[in-house]
Write a protein that holds these residues in place. Structure first.
Motif, PDB file in Angstrom:
ATOM      1  N   ALA A 136       1.129  -1.708   0.047  1.00  0.00           N
ATOM      2  CA  ALA A 136      -0.075  -0.135  -0.006  1.00  0.00           C
ATOM      3  C   ALA A 136       0.968   1.315  -0.307  1.00  0.00           C
ATOM      4  CB  ALA A 136      -1.032  -0.353   0.982  1.00  0.00           C
ATOM      5  N   THR A 137       2.088   1.478   1.061  1.00  0.00           N
ATOM      6  CA  THR A 137       2.959   2.205   0.555  1.00  0.00           C
ATOM      7  C   THR A 137       4.081   2.191  -0.161  1.00  0.00           C
ATOM      8  OG1 THR A 137       2.092   3.209   2.533  1.00  0.00           O
ATOM      9  CG2 THR A 137       4.048   3.863   2.411  1.00  0.00           C
ATOM     10  N   PRO A 138       4.678   1.826  -0.498  1.00  0.00           N
ATOM     11  CA  PRO A 138       5.853   1.483  -1.477  1.00  0.00           C
ATOM     12  C   PRO A 138       6.965   2.486  -0.622  1.00  0.00           C
ATOM     13  CG  PRO A 138       5.012   2.819  -2.959  1.00  0.00           C
ATOM     14  CD  PRO A 138       3.812   2.981  -2.581  1.00  0.00           C
ATOM     15  N   HIS A 139       8.004   1.503  -0.004  1.00  0.00           N
ATOM     16  CA  HIS A 139       8.990   2.561   0.147  1.00  0.00           C
ATOM     17  C   HIS A 139      10.293   2.158  -0.955  1.00  0.00           C
ATOM     18  CE1 HIS A 139      12.029   2.514   3.997  1.00  0.00           C
ATOM     19  NE2 HIS A 139      12.092   3.417   2.865  1.00  0.00           N
ATOM     20  N   VAL A 140      10.591   3.319  -1.185  1.00  0.00           N
ATOM     21  CA  VAL A 140      12.085   3.185  -2.383  1.00  0.00           C
ATOM     22  C   VAL A 140      13.466   3.919  -1.685  1.00  0.00           C
ATOM     23  CG1 VAL A 140      13.209   3.787  -4.540  1.00  0.00           C
ATOM     24  CG2 VAL A 140      10.059   3.402  -4.286  1.00  0.00           C
ATOM     25  N   LEU A 141      14.251   2.614  -1.421  1.00  0.00           N
ATOM     26  CA  LEU A 141      15.831   3.127  -1.169  1.00  0.00           C
ATOM     27  C   LEU A 141      16.552   3.282  -1.912  1.00  0.00           C
ATOM     28  CD1 LEU A 141      17.336   3.149   1.662  1.00  0.00           C
ATOM     29  CD2 LEU A 141      17.774   0.711   1.409  1.00  0.00           C
ATOM     30  N   PHE A 142      17.318   4.979  -1.602  1.00  0.00           N
ATOM     31  CA  PHE A 142      18.444   5.858  -2.748  1.00  0.00           C
ATOM     32  C   PHE A 142      19.826   5.449  -1.870  1.00  0.00           C
ATOM     33  CE2 PHE A 142      14.186   7.486  -4.709  1.00  0.00           C
ATOM     34  CZ  PHE A 142      14.716   7.331  -5.651  1.00  0.00           C
ATOM     35  N   ALA A 143      20.341   4.335  -2.428  1.00  0.00           N
ATOM     36  CA  ALA A 143      21.579   3.786  -1.960  1.00  0.00           C
ATOM     37  C   ALA A 143      22.734   4.422  -2.554  1.00  0.00           C
ATOM     38  CB  ALA A 143      21.678   2.389  -1.889  1.00  0.00           C
ATOM     39  N   GLY A 144      23.559   5.766  -1.995  1.00  0.00           N
ATOM     40  CA  GLY A 144      24.931   5.685  -2.375  1.00  0.00           C
ATOM     41  C   GLY A 144      25.115   7.203  -1.599  1.00  0.00           C
TER      42      GLY A 144
END
Length: 399
Positions: free
Chosen positions: A3-11
């Motif tokens: 329901a709440t997608p979680h996107v992790l930007f790594a770097g």
């Protein structure tokens, strides 16, 4: 899809890694307002502040770059093992839906942990020679978004590469669209004038002072800061109607100001340029390093440049980037490693024609803007949204 997608930007660790991710994250939030966005990085104060000001969450992952001497080897191993374990825990506890690898040591740890957990990965590659994360993990990624076509020979033939261009900060995109619209209006006005229906119209405004900008980078490019004042002194009166703006980076402002003062030259030296986009769009020539992010922003601004690649960049990727732009006649290049004499003499030789030849600058500016990819950030954000929604990204990859 959750329901709440979680996107992790790594770097991160450098602006050239962080800013492309920030640009994609902003477009992703426009497409998916309910998405949760987190950045994982080195914990550097400036990086943390930049991310949080933009309204994103930030987490620190303990990692260490490749060691340059044996004394750093132990910390390299311990920090990166700790970073990998911390990344696995964070991915599970925060229910991360997708990881975007931006490059740098933090990206390696988080992307590897994501692959191990079966979490989809999208890699951003800003340079013509791919970094370690892209080389090692590209085959496991859902998509590799490359800034340069030249990246393909360095990766496995089965790596899912799409050349999107380098994502640029939204302020650069907005100024590009605005100036493109103004240019179209000017061309239309000139066409009407040529037809005779508006014989008194003019497309030219008041003459402004020419501007030369030197970008020393956020960390400071010491060789540029040391050599540019002497190089400009060699040009003498040819700079009489030019404004010189020199960004020194941290810790090098006073030394650079002192060099200009000793040479009797007037220059505006600053540690950082806050409104960098508006400054570059109103500039005539730029001297800078050759990171992929910097080149993408210069392309949107359509400003010719003299590039001085950082000689210690991994795999000499900045020189590879610069060669792509010089081959397109969009810039000139000085290779520090090939100079037998003083660097300031080489810089002065290349700058002379850029300073004195208006037609050359105009042509190089046009060539520079031909390399612009203003849709890069929105294109990548669309692919991420497609992946999160369970769709296919093959349509984009074939585009």
């Amino acid at each position: 899809m959750a329901a709440t997608p979680h996107v992790l930007f790594a770097g991160g660790g450098s602006a050239s890694h962080l800013f492309p991710g920030m640009a994609v994250a902003e477009h992703l939030r426009r497409i998916m307002p309910n998405a949760l966005v987190t950045f994982a990085g080195t914990g550097a104060a400036r990086e943390r502040h930049t991310v949080r000001i933009a309204g994103h969450h930030y987490s620190t992952i303990p990692t260490h770059p490749m060691p340059r001497n044996p004394l750093q080897a132990v910390r390299f191993v311990t920090d990166n093992v700790a970073g990998y374990c911390a990344a696995r825990w964070m991915l599970r506890e925060q229910r991360v839906s997708l990881v975007v690898g931006l490059g740098g040591s933090t990206s390696v740890a988080v992307v590897r942990a994501a692959v191990a957990r079966g979490i989809p990965v999208v890699l951003l590659e800003q340079n013509a020679v791919p970094g370690r994360t892209t080389r090692w993990l590209s085959r496991a990624a859902a998509m590799v978004c490359a800034a340069f076509e030249e990246v393909r020979p360095h990766l496995h033939v089965q790596a899912p590469v799409t050349v999107t261009g380098n994502p640029c900060r939204t302020v650069f995109e907005d100024l590009y669209k605005r100036t493109a619209g103004q240019a179209a209006s000017v061309r239309a006005g000139l066409a009407v004038t040529a037809g005779g229906s508006m014989g008194g119209a003019t497309a030219t405004g008041p003459k402004r002072q020419h501007r030369l900008v030197i970008l020393g980078g956020s960390g400071g490019a010491r060789s540029l800061n040391e050599s540019i004042p002497a190089a400009l002194k060699r040009l003498g009166d040819r700079l009489h109607d030019w404004q010189i703006v020199h960004q020194t980076g941290d810790g090098q402002l006073q030394e650079t100001e002192s060099r200009y003062a000793k040479l009797g030259m007037k220059a505006l030296a600053v540690t950082h340029i806050d409104e960098i986009a508006s400054v570059l769009f109103a500039s005539d020539v730029v001297v800078s390093r050759a990171s992929g992010t910097t080149l993408a922003e210069l392309a949107l601004a359509g400003v010719p440049a003299l590039l001085v690649p950082f000689p210690l960049a991994a795999d000499n990727h900045q020189t590879a980037n610069a060669k792509v732009y010089t081959a397109a006649s969009a810039c000139r290049m000085v290779d520090e490693t090939q100079q037998t004499g003083a660097l300031d003499a080489a810089l002065a030789r290349e700058l002379e024609s850029l300073i004195t030849d208006h037609h050359l600058r105009t042509e190089m500016g046009r060539n520079m803007q031909k390399l612009a990819r203003p849709q890069a950030a929105s294109q990548i954000a669309g692919a991420i949204a497609d992946q999160l929604c369970g769709g296919s990204i093959t349509g984009l990859m074939a585009a």
